[in-house]
Scaffold this active site. Sequence first.
Site, PDB file in Angstrom:
ATOM      1  N   CYS B  45       0.383  -1.074  -0.176  1.00 56.41           N
ATOM      2  CA  CYS B  45      -0.226  -0.515  -0.057  1.00 56.41           C
ATOM      3  C   CYS B  45       0.693   1.160  -0.304  1.00 56.41           C
ATOM      4  O   CYS B  45       1.986   1.559   1.212  1.00 56.41           O
ATOM      5  CB  CYS B  45      -0.366  -0.189   1.506  1.00 56.41           C
ATOM      6  N   TYR B 172      -4.616   5.551  -8.825  1.00 58.76           N
ATOM      7  CA  TYR B 172      -6.030   5.290  -8.901  1.00 58.76           C
ATOM      8  C   TYR B 172      -7.331   5.705  -9.354  1.00 58.76           C
ATOM      9  O   TYR B 172      -8.419   4.549  -9.811  1.00 58.76           O
ATOM     10  CB  TYR B 172      -6.177   5.383  -7.065  1.00 58.76           C
TER      11      TYR B 172
END
Lengths: 306, 306
Positions: B45, B172
Amino acid sequence: MIAQEISGGRFVRQPNRFTDTITADGSSGYPAEPGRYRLFVSYACPWAHRTLIVRRLLGLEAAIGVGVVDPIRDERGWRFPERDEVTGAVFLSELYLSSDPSFEGRYTVPCVWDTVTERLVTNDYPKITTMFETEFAAHHRAGAPDLYPAELRLEIDALNEVVFTTVNNGVYKAGFATAQDAYEEAFDALFETLDRLEERLAGRRYLFGDRVTEADVRLYPTLARFDAVYYSHFKCNLRRLVDYPNLWAYARDLYAIPAFGGTTDFDHIKRHYYGTHPHINPSGVVPKGPAMDWTAPHGRAHLGTG
Amino acid sequence: MIAQEISGGRFVRQPNRFTDTITADGSSGYPAEPGRYRLFVSYACPWAHRTLIVRRLLGLEAAIGVGVVDPIRDERGWRFPERDEVTGAVFLSELYLSSDPSFEGRYTVPCVWDTVTERLVTNDYPKITTMFETEFAAHHRAGAPDLYPAELRLEIDALNEVVFTTVNNGVYKAGFATAQDAYEEAFDALFETLDRLEERLAGRRYLFGDRVTEADVRLYPTLARFDAVYYSHFKCNLRRLVDYPNLWAYARDLYAIPAFGGTTDFDHIKRHYYGTHPHINPSGVVPKGPAMDWTAPHGRAHLGTG
């Protein structure tokens, strides 16, 4: 691709259904008469791309008509933007099913339609280009290159076999794999061949020296699609084409020839792959990249006369 | 990502549920005591990556413990390889739900757990690193850098805002878009910022001159993931990181610092993204490429003392 072509996570391409052949002497029942046959292609499809390149290199445009399908294919298969002017078909499937009502496979391009008997002669893409090169020789333009010289055929066929298995079809085996090991096997074989071709092209302008042959015709469509599609969409991402100095300059050298560059449609290519494989790209979004300059000087003229 | 975070084809990141803060003076109810808090992260992440970099740059390893989750996340969310030794949790969700039984969002890393009150203090990732930099100052190692110097905070915050919107979260927005226009908008904004950063780094070793700051900490995790994941998986494919000479050398310069390179796990990164987004990569196959040499000389020492 249809589900039947995946076995144990591996992609196994279907056999070609129609394998008749057109002959110069008509002995096959399909004589090589100008104006009689119609070639169906997609600009997106690498197998069809070969046939467009050869048709133009040999000056067969007037002798063999062409019908072009839409780049986006849905569950009904390839479709014409408008009704095909010669056959009247809206979907390519109509030609397959009128030729063989029991056909249950995938309707593929390229395929060749006979306007006299009104049936498909062949969708056997590995043989269509060599058929144009040999059986249609009487109809080639004056000064057309010999793409399949008799003295080189064994060597060309041998290289084509490796290129087909590991590169042309290798990218599909990588991209359609649903098992990690099947993917990795295809990936490794693909880049091993590309590495060898990179070396081979260091001292030779084309794959067989200073003239374009059938071997170049078969390699080019995969290179043209490599960074735009195969690198990301099919996960062939060890290196891009542009990371291979010789292969990339060689591809641009070919692109500068109208029969290659003029039959290369990056928009159709990208929209087709990204829009037609929901099992790989469910959103259908088409990437804007990559930035590539196909018209940059190739600097390979010193390697041969071309 | 969960379905609720897609609206009209656009990705809209969920708000952070836990927004308490740890303070040096304890005025928030959470005093900055060494050994009291546990940071939960994934090496995959990018938001968690920031916290690992800062923790190590500042020498907070002994003061703040870390629990690392598995890179592969299924519908139950992040999971520990074995029961977390401090909290006893098997799934990160247990810590979210014991802190707030009504929580219905996505369980995210990074988050900080208080071992005294036994609840989550914060999953507000934009504030965790600055909290380590300011509220934990008494526990920094001797000679630790000032990553968030008072005189630069306004400028750092302003740059971070642009980098967050168009780069960190921009990738994203491109990758999770299900509408072509939403994708293209994110794509254009992303590469506009990367082009500007490329120029900015031409004459400066780091984003704010010759010392590493919070701005570098926030940009780096996206660069580290760019060619390995975002270029293909999120369709951010105008250019690769390696096509930007300054950005690529800058990323390698940071990678050579143990707090950056030692917290960068390409295996976790690739397995996480390709294995966790069936709506983008249904097969779950993980690409073998790309070939990149993160340890190649960066040649940027002359730009500043570092």
